[in-house]
Design a protein around this motif. Structure first.
Motif, PDB file in Angstrom:
ATOM      1  N   VAL A 202       0.862  -1.189   0.000  1.00  0.00           N
ATOM      2  CA  VAL A 202       0.000   0.000   0.000  1.00  0.00           C
ATOM      3  C   VAL A 202       0.891   1.230   0.000  1.00  0.00           C
ATOM      4  CG1 VAL A 202      -1.651   1.362   1.321  1.00  0.00           C
ATOM      5  CG2 VAL A 202      -1.942  -1.102   1.158  1.00  0.00           C
ATOM      6  N   GLU A 204       2.486   4.820   0.510  1.00  0.00           N
ATOM      7  CA  GLU A 204       2.426   5.657   1.716  1.00  0.00           C
ATOM      8  C   GLU A 204       1.553   6.891   1.543  1.00  0.00           C
ATOM      9  OE1 GLU A 204       6.678   7.786   0.586  1.00  0.00           O
ATOM     10  OE2 GLU A 204       6.582   6.024   1.903  1.00  0.00           O
ATOM     11  N   CYS A 206      -1.400   6.934   0.446  1.00  0.00           N
ATOM     12  CA  CYS A 206      -2.823   6.626   0.623  1.00  0.00           C
ATOM     13  C   CYS A 206      -3.331   7.185   1.945  1.00  0.00           C
ATOM     14  CB  CYS A 206      -3.061   5.116   0.578  1.00  0.00           C
ATOM     15  SG  CYS A 206      -2.901   4.440  -1.071  1.00  0.00           S
ATOM     16  N   VAL A 209      -7.408   3.052   4.089  1.00  0.00           N
ATOM     17  CA  VAL A 209      -7.332   1.669   3.637  1.00  0.00           C
ATOM     18  C   VAL A 209      -8.659   0.977   3.943  1.00  0.00           C
ATOM     19  CG1 VAL A 209      -6.132  -0.528   3.899  1.00  0.00           C
ATOM     20  CG2 VAL A 209      -4.846   1.601   4.136  1.00  0.00           C
ATOM     21  N   ILE A 222      -3.590   4.185   7.308  1.00  0.00           N
ATOM     22  CA  ILE A 222      -2.650   3.090   7.112  1.00  0.00           C
ATOM     23  C   ILE A 222      -2.097   2.565   8.433  1.00  0.00           C
ATOM     24  CG2 ILE A 222      -0.470   2.361   6.085  1.00  0.00           C
ATOM     25  CD1 ILE A 222      -0.864   4.212   3.890  1.00  0.00           C
TER      26      ILE A 222
END
Ligand code: ADP
Ligand code: ADP
Length: 230
Positions: A202, A204, A206, A209, A222
């Motif tokens: 994923v 960083e 973002c 989630v 995250i």
């Protein structure tokens, strides 16, 4: 600003596979969200529900109060496929693929306006394919094909941008180009959904989630989501 609402949706394929079971979540524009789940966990089916390809037998999906059908008719939802899932054996020029983003699935009989051509050229420049406009898409490399689909999504200027495993099989330069474009889209208030089967990958940047396995099994930033045992 985009507001996506998924409420209690379920989907069972005709052979009995239950891909989605009572899934609900809400997402706001101006965020980049990773949709994370194992292979077979239902991510593609969820994306298909957002593209009107699959029609959940229960629950509702809406974008800014519109049903998905209305949102698609208004060309608000853009999709960047995994390049391997597309058949390249037909001749089509890069600029024509990008123009499809302007037309949307419901408006195939439209005539392109001057503004359509301007937006298409702008999107192609943004992804760095200026010199490839009149090439056949089948002749391009995997990373370049990915850029074509990014350009198509950019030209579309929808409210939601969905990308299926966008970083698989692309070089570092393309990856950076993708990240740059996603962040730009976020600034414009779009909602960006990235699917990945690997929590460890994923990105960083973002903001949120969604852990998905038939249903939402985790939701958050995250750092919070990483601490759960998934
Ligand atoms: P539906 O099952 O809703 O009619 P399709 O027409 O896309 O969906 O699929 C036809 C058949 O292909 C399915 O019934 C299934 O047997 C098979 N199939 C396709 N993709 C998969 C998959 N990912 N997993 C299992 N079976 C699949
Ligand atoms: P993911 O994208 O997370 O790998 P999918 O949405 O492709 O998950 O699949 C979810 C479940 O639905 C799996 O069990 C898969 O085998 C099944 N499935 C997917 N497509 C089809 C299909 N066309 N027909 C029957 N089953 C399918």
């Amino acid at each position: 600003l985009a507001h996506l609402s998924v409420k209690n949706i379920s989907y069972v394929y005709s052979n009995g596979n239950q891909a989605i079971k009572d899934a609900s979540f809400e997402l706001e524009g101006g965020t980049i969200c990773a949709l994370v789940g194992p292979n077979g966990g239902g991510k593609s089916t969820l994306f298909k529900s957002l593209m009107g390809v699959v029609d959940p037998m229960d629950g509702t999906v809406s974008l800014n109060g519109q049903t998905i059908k209305q949102a698609l008719r208004n060309n608000l939802i853009a999709y960047v496929p995994q390049t391997e899932e597309v058949d390249w054996d037909f001749p089509i020029l890069v600029r024509d693929v990008v123009m499809m983003g302007r037309y949307g699935s419901m408006n195939l009989l439209r005539i392109a306006s001057r503004n359509d051509h301007l937006e298409v050229d702008k999107a192609i420049d943004l992804v760095g394919l200026t010199d490839y406009k009149t090439r056949q898409i089948g002749e391009l490399s995997g990373g370049q094909k990915k850029r074509v689909f990014l350009a198509r999504a950019l030209a579309q200027q929808g409210k939601v941008l969905m990308l299926d495993e966008p970083f698989t099989g692309v070089d570092v330069k393309t990856e950076n180009a993708i990240i740059d474009l996603l962040q730009r889209s976020r600034e414009q208030g779009h909602l960006i959904l990235i699917s990945t089967h690997n929590l460890g990958s994923v990105p960083e940047f973002c903001d949120q989630v969604v852990l998905f396995n038939r249903s939402v099994i985790g939701f958050g930033g995250i750092s919070e989501t990483f601490t759960e045992e998934n």
